[in-house]
Design a protein around this motif. Structure first.
Motif, PDB file in Angstrom:
ATOM      1  N   ARG A 291       0.794  -1.338   0.292  1.00  0.00           N
ATOM      2  CA  ARG A 291      -0.097   0.196  -0.114  1.00  0.00           C
ATOM      3  C   ARG A 291       1.088   1.306  -0.221  1.00  0.00           C
ATOM      4  O   ARG A 291       0.541   2.025  -0.803  1.00  0.00           O
ATOM      5  CB  ARG A 291      -0.874  -0.045   1.246  1.00  0.00           C
ATOM      6  CG  ARG A 291      -1.875  -1.164   1.024  1.00  0.00           C
ATOM      7  CD  ARG A 291      -2.815  -1.070   2.573  1.00  0.00           C
ATOM      8  NE  ARG A 291      -3.379  -0.021   2.686  1.00  0.00           N
ATOM      9  CZ  ARG A 291      -4.609   0.323   2.356  1.00  0.00           C
ATOM     10  NH1 ARG A 291      -5.143  -0.799   1.357  1.00  0.00           N
ATOM     11  NH2 ARG A 291      -5.535   1.210   2.512  1.00  0.00           N
ATOM     12  N   ALA A 292       1.950   1.260   0.706  1.00  0.00           N
ATOM     13  CA  ALA A 292       2.849   2.410   0.885  1.00  0.00           C
ATOM     14  C   ALA A 292       4.187   1.921   0.143  1.00  0.00           C
ATOM     15  O   ALA A 292       4.959   1.675   0.757  1.00  0.00           O
ATOM     16  CB  ALA A 292       2.988   2.879   2.346  1.00  0.00           C
ATOM     17  N   HIS A 408       4.478   7.186  -1.056  1.00  0.00           N
ATOM     18  CA  HIS A 408       4.021   6.224  -2.333  1.00  0.00           C
ATOM     19  C   HIS A 408       4.893   6.490  -3.575  1.00  0.00           C
ATOM     20  O   HIS A 408       4.637   6.175  -4.632  1.00  0.00           O
ATOM     21  CB  HIS A 408       2.417   6.700  -2.589  1.00  0.00           C
ATOM     22  CG  HIS A 408       1.572   6.631  -1.484  1.00  0.00           C
ATOM     23  ND1 HIS A 408       1.179   5.338  -1.038  1.00  0.00           N
ATOM     24  CD2 HIS A 408       0.945   7.460  -0.597  1.00  0.00           C
ATOM     25  CE1 HIS A 408       0.449   5.517   0.123  1.00  0.00           C
ATOM     26  NE2 HIS A 408       0.172   6.674   0.107  1.00  0.00           N
ATOM     27  N   PRO A 414      -2.895  10.160  -3.196  1.00  0.00           N
ATOM     28  CA  PRO A 414      -3.326   8.964  -3.534  1.00  0.00           C
ATOM     29  C   PRO A 414      -4.963   9.154  -3.381  1.00  0.00           C
ATOM     30  O   PRO A 414      -5.557   9.959  -2.685  1.00  0.00           O
ATOM     31  CB  PRO A 414      -2.858   7.853  -2.636  1.00  0.00           C
ATOM     32  CG  PRO A 414      -2.395   8.743  -1.375  1.00  0.00           C
ATOM     33  CD  PRO A 414      -2.005  10.095  -2.005  1.00  0.00           C
TER      34      PRO A 414
END
Length: 420
Positions: A291-292, A408, A414
């Motif tokens: 996710r990151a 990110h 995002p």
């Protein structure tokens, strides 16, 4: 009313089920890039075999490798500008031909003319340097955005397999072939690299901008890099780790393997474990979408610090081997998202120039680090130098992670989750 904090990004969709290696255009690019990587690795190894055969001295080998590095560093920015100005496929073709042409010249000069070999080594480095940013940019043209992480993982997987099996295969060929024949084989690999990839498709169609002076175009690439703070911060961290941690382990591991463990077994085992860990990392990141991704990649990069740290204390050899495996795993968990994010975020018309900055700094400072580490060890001792290098490996990615866009690997916010 208090503002609602930005929500975490939604998980990205999983990678496509169809392997990118089943796509003809990428398979051709992958074969070409693999051939170039094998040729790049093989040249110093074959020249090292020539030292064993007494066709070269150790000093002559060092000179040839230094000249090749100079050729590489001189050609990287030129290749980046040309790959953004013209067809990336054409840059790969001509740079591959230049490197291929250097191989027979090296073979002719062996035991006959050191200046001729030095000129050919510079030519080989120039071909290698010019093609690197072009290959990086061509990947973005050949592969759609959803498959680029898988494609970059396949690229780095080929490099690691080459590193793992290359020495054995080359040593077997050396039993029946001499150094000159092996040098010609390096030239054939460069021909494969030049001829195999197909054309890409420009991500921004339309007429190309009018050419500007070389320096102006290169400065445009620098400006584009500055527009992505995460890129500059991460590149600084990567450069610091290569110049210190990578250089320290390259110099200290053979010494510690000999002096502390009284054997060369640790050197071979740790090097193999690093490559095996990198293979595992490439296979994992081909499917995993954290996710990151920026923070995950930087955390993985910091794992290289375990390699110099394991050499500080007289631990059991298995601890050193395990540390190198973790370092290899981390370096590929970093490399693939790093390349993918650069291809995604950077202006397509400036991608090769920005990529050339990566290769210039990371490769350019590595020889300086290697040259300074040995005197530093003589002055302060290996334990002190390795401890400092380990701390830099842990701290540099942590500092890079403080840049807001590093989370990110993107300057774009995002998307928020539905309902927030």
């Amino acid at each position: 009313m208090t503002a609602t904090p930005p929500a975490a990004p939604t998980a990205e969709p999983g990678p496509p089920t169809r392997s990118v290696l089943r796509e003809g255009a990428f398979l051709r690019l992958w074969l070409g890039a693999t051939a170039s990587g094998l040729a790049t690795w093989a040249l110093p190894f074959v020249l090292g075999l020539a030292v064993l055969d007494r066709a070269l001295s150790a000093g002559e080998l060092g000179l040839l490798l230094a000249v090749r590095t100079v050729g590489f560093l001189g050609a990287v920015p030129v290749g980046g500008v040309l790959a953004d100005r013209h067809s990336r496929r054409a840059v790969v073709f001509w740079s591959g031909l230049v490197a291929a042409a250097s191989a027979p010249v090296l073979a002719v000069g062996l035991e006959r003319s050191l200046p001729l070999m030095a000129a050919a080594a510079a030519l080989a480095g120039a071909g290698q340097g010019a093609c690197r940013p072009a290959f990086q940019a061509l990947t973005a043209e050949v592969v759609d955005a959803d498959r680029r992480q898988q494609a970059n993982a396949a690229m780095t997987l080929a490099v690691r397999i080459t590193t793992l099996v290359g020495p054995t295969l080359t040593a077997l060929f050396a039993v029946v072939l001499g150094s000159r024949a092996l040098l010609l084989g390096v030239g054939l690999l460069w021909l494969v690299a030049a001829l195999t990839p197909g054309p890409g498709q420009r991500l921004r169609p339309g007429p190309a901008p009018l050419p500007q002076p070389f320096l102006n175009e290169f400065v445009e690439g620098v400006r584009e890099a500055r527009a992505h703070p995460w890129f500059l911060a991460t590149l600084a961290a990567l450069t610091a780790i290569i110049a210190t941690g990578y250089s320290a382990t390259g110099v200290a591991l053979p010494l510690i393997s000999r002096d502390r463990y009284d054997s060369g077994v640790l050197l071979a085992a740790a090097t193999t474990a690093y490559t095996a860990g990198a293979l595992g990392g490439a296979l994992l990141i081909a499917r995993w979408r954290p996710r990151a991704e920026g923070w995950t990649a930087l955390a993985a990069l910091s794992a290289y610090g375990f390699a110099p740290l394991s050499l500080v204390f007289p631990v059991h050899p298995t601890v050193v081997v395990a540390a190198y495996a973790v370092a290899g795993l981390g370096i590929e968990l970093f490399n693939v998202p790093w390349f993918t994010a650069t291809q995604r975020e950077v202006d397509p018309d400036k991608l090769a120039r920005v990529s050339s900055l990566d290769f210039m700094l990371s490769y350019g400072l590595a020889p300086i680090g290697l040259a300074l580490i040995a005197p530093a060890i003589d002055i302060w001792g290996p334990e002190t130098v390795l401890t400092v290098c380990a701390l830099i490996c842990f701290l540099a990615p942590s500092l890079a992670a403080l840049v807001p866009s590093a989370r990110h690997f993107s300057t774009r916010r995002p998307p928020a989750e539905p309902g927030t």
